[in-house]
Enzyme design. Structure first.
Site, PDB file in Angstrom:
ATOM      1  N   ASP A   1      20.008 -78.068   6.887  1.00  0.00           N
ATOM      2  CA  ASP A   1      18.748 -77.328   6.852  1.00  0.00           C
ATOM      3  C   ASP A   1      17.599 -78.327   6.787  1.00  0.00           C
ATOM      4  OD1 ASP A   1      17.980 -74.140   5.871  1.00  0.00           O
ATOM      5  OD2 ASP A   1      16.434 -75.698   5.708  1.00  0.00           O
ATOM      6  N   ILE A   2      16.522 -78.047   7.526  1.00  0.00           N
ATOM      7  CA  ILE A   2      15.370 -78.951   7.581  1.00  0.00           C
ATOM      8  C   ILE A   2      14.596 -78.969   6.266  1.00  0.00           C
ATOM      9  CG2 ILE A   2      13.571 -77.351   8.423  1.00  0.00           C
ATOM     10  CD1 ILE A   2      12.997 -79.459  10.638  1.00  0.00           C
TER      11      ILE A   2
ATOM     12  N   ASN B   1      20.813 -64.280   4.412  1.00  0.00           N
ATOM     13  CA  ASN B   1      19.607 -63.489   4.215  1.00  0.00           C
ATOM     14  C   ASN B   1      19.497 -62.491   5.367  1.00  0.00           C
ATOM     15  OD1 ASN B   1      18.775 -64.920   1.899  1.00  0.00           O
ATOM     16  ND2 ASN B   1      17.898 -66.532   3.174  1.00  0.00           N
TER      17      ASN B   1
ATOM     18  N   GLY C   1      14.076 -62.782   2.850  1.00  0.00           N
ATOM     19  CA  GLY C   1      13.786 -64.171   3.212  1.00  0.00           C
ATOM     20  C   GLY C   1      14.289 -64.597   4.567  1.00  0.00           C
ATOM     21  N   GLN C   2      14.798 -63.660   5.382  1.00  0.00           N
ATOM     22  CA  GLN C   2      15.259 -64.084   6.713  1.00  0.00           C
ATOM     23  C   GLN C   2      14.056 -64.433   7.581  1.00  0.00           C
ATOM     24  OE1 GLN C   2      17.809 -61.337   8.895  1.00  0.00           O
ATOM     25  NE2 GLN C   2      18.269 -62.876  10.462  1.00  0.00           N
TER      26      GLN C   2
ATOM     27  N   HIS D   1      23.094 -66.721  10.518  1.00  0.00           N
ATOM     28  CA  HIS D   1      23.423 -68.029   9.955  1.00  0.00           C
ATOM     29  C   HIS D   1      23.839 -67.889   8.508  1.00  0.00           C
ATOM     30  CE1 HIS D   1      19.090 -67.293   9.469  1.00  0.00           C
ATOM     31  NE2 HIS D   1      19.182 -67.935   8.309  1.00  0.00           N
TER      32      HIS D   1
ATOM     33  N   HIS E   1      23.970 -69.860   5.009  1.00  0.00           N
ATOM     34  CA  HIS E   1      23.543 -71.034   4.249  1.00  0.00           C
ATOM     35  C   HIS E   1      24.720 -71.448   3.368  1.00  0.00           C
ATOM     36  CE1 HIS E   1      19.026 -70.433   4.657  1.00  0.00           C
ATOM     37  NE2 HIS E   1      19.443 -69.222   4.954  1.00  0.00           N
TER      38      HIS E   1
HETATM   39  P1  5GP Z   1      16.485 -67.868   6.690  1.00  0.00           P
HETATM   40  O1  5GP Z   1      15.168 -68.007   5.958  1.00  0.00           O
HETATM   41  O2  5GP Z   1      16.292 -67.147   8.020  1.00  0.00           O
HETATM   42  O3  5GP Z   1      17.603 -67.310   5.880  1.00  0.00           O
HETATM   43  O4  5GP Z   1      16.944 -69.342   7.015  1.00  0.00           O
HETATM   44  C1  5GP Z   1      16.400 -70.117   8.029  1.00  0.00           C
HETATM   45  C2  5GP Z   1      16.565 -71.547   7.610  1.00  0.00           C
HETATM   46  O5  5GP Z   1      16.353 -72.352   8.751  1.00  0.00           O
HETATM   47  C3  5GP Z   1      15.568 -72.005   6.551  1.00  0.00           C
HETATM   48  O6  5GP Z   1      16.275 -72.437   5.396  1.00  0.00           O
HETATM   49  C4  5GP Z   1      14.797 -73.144   7.231  1.00  0.00           C
HETATM   50  O7  5GP Z   1      14.509 -74.218   6.364  1.00  0.00           O
HETATM   51  C5  5GP Z   1      15.739 -73.548   8.349  1.00  0.00           C
HETATM   52  N1  5GP Z   1      15.070 -74.068   9.507  1.00  0.00           N
HETATM   53  C6  5GP Z   1      13.937 -73.578  10.103  1.00  0.00           C
HETATM   54  N2  5GP Z   1      13.613 -74.320  11.176  1.00  0.00           N
HETATM   55  C7  5GP Z   1      14.562 -75.294  11.270  1.00  0.00           C
HETATM   56  C8  5GP Z   1      14.758 -76.373  12.203  1.00  0.00           C
HETATM   57  O8  5GP Z   1      14.027 -76.580  13.168  1.00  0.00           O
HETATM   58  N3  5GP Z   1      15.839 -77.173  11.969  1.00  0.00           N
HETATM   59  C9  5GP Z   1      16.679 -76.979  10.924  1.00  0.00           C
HETATM   60  N4  5GP Z   1      17.706 -77.830  10.793  1.00  0.00           N
HETATM   61  N5  5GP Z   1      16.531 -75.974  10.036  1.00  0.00           N
HETATM   62  C10 5GP Z   1      15.474 -75.142  10.221  1.00  0.00           C
END
Ligand code: 5GP
Ligand code: ZN
Length: 117
Positions: free
Chosen positions: A35-36, A90, A96-97, A103, A105
């Site tokens: 994760d970034i 999420n 928080g999605q 995906h 985590h």
């Molecule tokens: P969500 O919030 O949808 O459950 O998770 C999305 C995740 O993707 C977040 O934890 C966010 O930090 C990660 N993310 C968003 N953009 C990027 C990216 O460009 N590269 C990577 N490796 N992770 C990302």
């Protein structure tokens, strides 16, 4: 159509290699990358290569692929030598999605409180 790559999807672009990511594992059907914005010492995202908008849509359309994603969460934990870890999906903005490509985590490497925030 479910499963088809989406032009506007960040994670489809990571699968295609047009956006870089630190990939830690790859199978025929899945990719795992860091994760970034990590929330724990280990914070890896496991995604199906095929596009599905969230975990439930993935499980409904392609249950074997959903199982591949779950199996890979354990493989990531093994690679990272995590005895305990948390798998989070999420679903929906209120949870928080932010990326609409299913995906998991995988979080670990520190104490994880329960219940989560
Ligand atoms: P969500 O919030 O949808 O459950 O998770 C999305 C995740 O993707 C977040 O934890 C966010 O930090 C990660 N993310 C968003 N953009 C990027 C990216 O460009 N590269 C990577 N490796 N992770 C990302
Ligand atoms: Zn996608």
């Amino acid at each position: 159509m479910a499963g088809e790559p989406q032009d506007d999807c960040l994670f489809c672009k990571i699968v295609a290699g047009t956006i870089p990511a630190t990939i830690v594992r790859e199978t025929e059907t899945t990719v795992a990358f860091r994760d970034i914005n990590p929330q724990a010492p280990t914070h890896v995202l496991v995604i199906p290569k095929a596009h599905h908008r969230d975990a439930a849509a993935l499980a409904a359309a392609a249950p074997e692929l959903a199982a591949d994603v779950l199996r890979e969460t354990q493989a990531v934990a093994d690679d990272e030598k995590l005895e305990s870890y948390r798998t989070v999906f999420n679903t929906g903005t209120g949870a928080g999605q932010t990326v609409w490509h299913a995906h998991a985590h995988v979080l670990g490497g520190r104490g994880l409180e329960w219940p989560p925030g």
